[in-house]
Design an enzyme around this catalytic site. Structure first.
Site, PDB file in Angstrom:
ATOM      1  N   CYS A 195      -2.676   1.532  -0.205  1.00 21.05           N
ATOM      2  CA  CYS A 195      -1.471   1.724  -1.017  1.00 21.05           C
ATOM      3  C   CYS A 195      -0.958   3.160  -0.876  1.00 21.05           C
ATOM      4  O   CYS A 195      -0.549   3.791  -1.861  1.00 21.05           O
ATOM      5  CB  CYS A 195      -1.716   1.365  -2.474  1.00 21.05           C
ATOM      6  N   GLY A 196      -1.024   3.673   0.339  1.00 22.66           N
ATOM      7  CA  GLY A 196      -0.473   4.992   0.604  1.00 22.66           C
ATOM      8  C   GLY A 196      -1.237   6.091  -0.117  1.00 22.66           C
ATOM      9  O   GLY A 196      -2.462   6.061  -0.236  1.00 22.66           O
TER      10      GLY A 196
END
Length: 298
Positions: free
Chosen positions: A91-92
């Site tokens: 998720c980055g």
């Protein structure tokens, strides 16, 4: 230089990865809507709770025997940092940004001579912080991996542990770290002081408007008793809001990260395909030259 077979295998591998990232993007998009609605629905309740507490606290600011959840213990020696992150990655920079904010706050407190403790909600925050701050951890991270949908009871269990620790004198100040959801591409790492409650800065426009209108209230039972009940409940409410904000932020960050990964995979496939075609053409040309040279030699 890679052979044609190696290039074909790599192209096939990147295409398989692209399918996975595209599927994860679609799943995150489906989950995001529900998580966003839950986070936005929790905000008005949290703000109004703070507005009520702010009004009561304003009336009791000069009174004696105010709840320590508002007045504090009179000391600021021991700080507990509650770091809320996700249970999963991909998720980055969502998890890293929250852990970075908590780490900076911990370093600032330790430089000032304070004692720092950490409590992690979510496995990723624990993994990011345990190497440097493992000695500060109060225990294993709170596991929410099997919770499909965050409920108030999940937040209430965490809040009950915090209240018990505060009443046992294990810390003086508690700060909650989470990501406030703003949009799919914007999640703001946030630090919120839970204990003692900072209600003045949390009311927002509703509280300002309410204070601008003179009104008289009659409280039954008295204000101090109501406040002593609302303040522990406010801990649960704020933790619940933080978990919902985190859930929406996680899905938004994952959706953006998987979209970028899908685009990057597409660009890599194009580059590899061009390289494959050029190398294949060069090999065909080389074979033709060898055939023609052999025929002329005869």
């Amino acid at each position: 230089m890679a052979s044609l077979k190696d290039l074909r295998n790599r192209i096939a591998s990147v295409k398989a990865t692209q399918k996975i990232t595209k599927a994860m993007q679609m799943v995150a998009a489906a989950k995001l809507r529900r998580a966003q609605e839950a986070a936005e629905a929790a905000r008005p309740y949290s703000q109004r709770m703070n507005a009520v507490i702010a009004k009561l606290a304003d009336n009791l600011k000069d009174a004696e025997g105010v709840s320590p959840f508002l007045a504090g213990t009179g000391r600021e020696d021991v700080h507990l940092l509650v770091v809320c992150t996700a249970e999963r990655g991909l998720c980055g920079g969502f998890n890293a940004s929250i852990a970075k904010l908590a780490a900076a706050h911990a370093d600032k407190l330790r430089a000032a001579g304070k004692t720092v403790k950490m409590m992690c909600v979510g496995r990723k925050g624990y993994e990011a912080l345990k190497r440097e701050y493992g000695s500060l951890m109060t225990g294993k991270p709170v596991d929410l991996k099997h919770v499909k949908r965050i409920g108030f009871m999940d937040a209430r269990k965490i809040a009950a542990d915090l209240i018990r620790m505060f009443q046992d004198g294990e810390f003086d100040v508690c700060t909650l770290f989470y990501a406030e959801f703003r949009s799919v591409i914007s999640q703001k790492p946030t630090a919120l002081q839970l204990i003692p409650a900072q209600v003045e800065a949390a009311g927002g426009e509703d509280t300002a408007a309410a204070r601008a209108i003179p009104a008289a209230y009659v409280y039954e039972p008295d204000e101090a008793e109501i406040l002593s009940d609302l303040l522990p409940r406010n801990v649960s409410v704020q933790v619940f809001r933080a978990l919902l904000e985190n859930a929406a932020s996680e899905q938004g960050a994952r959706m953006s990260a998987m979209d970028n990964a899908t685009r990057n995979a597409g660009e890599m496939i194009n580059d590899l395909t061009i390289t494959y075609n050029r190398q294949r053409q060069a090999q065909i040309t080389k074979e033709l030259i060898e055939i023609i040279s052999g025929a002329e030699a005869l």
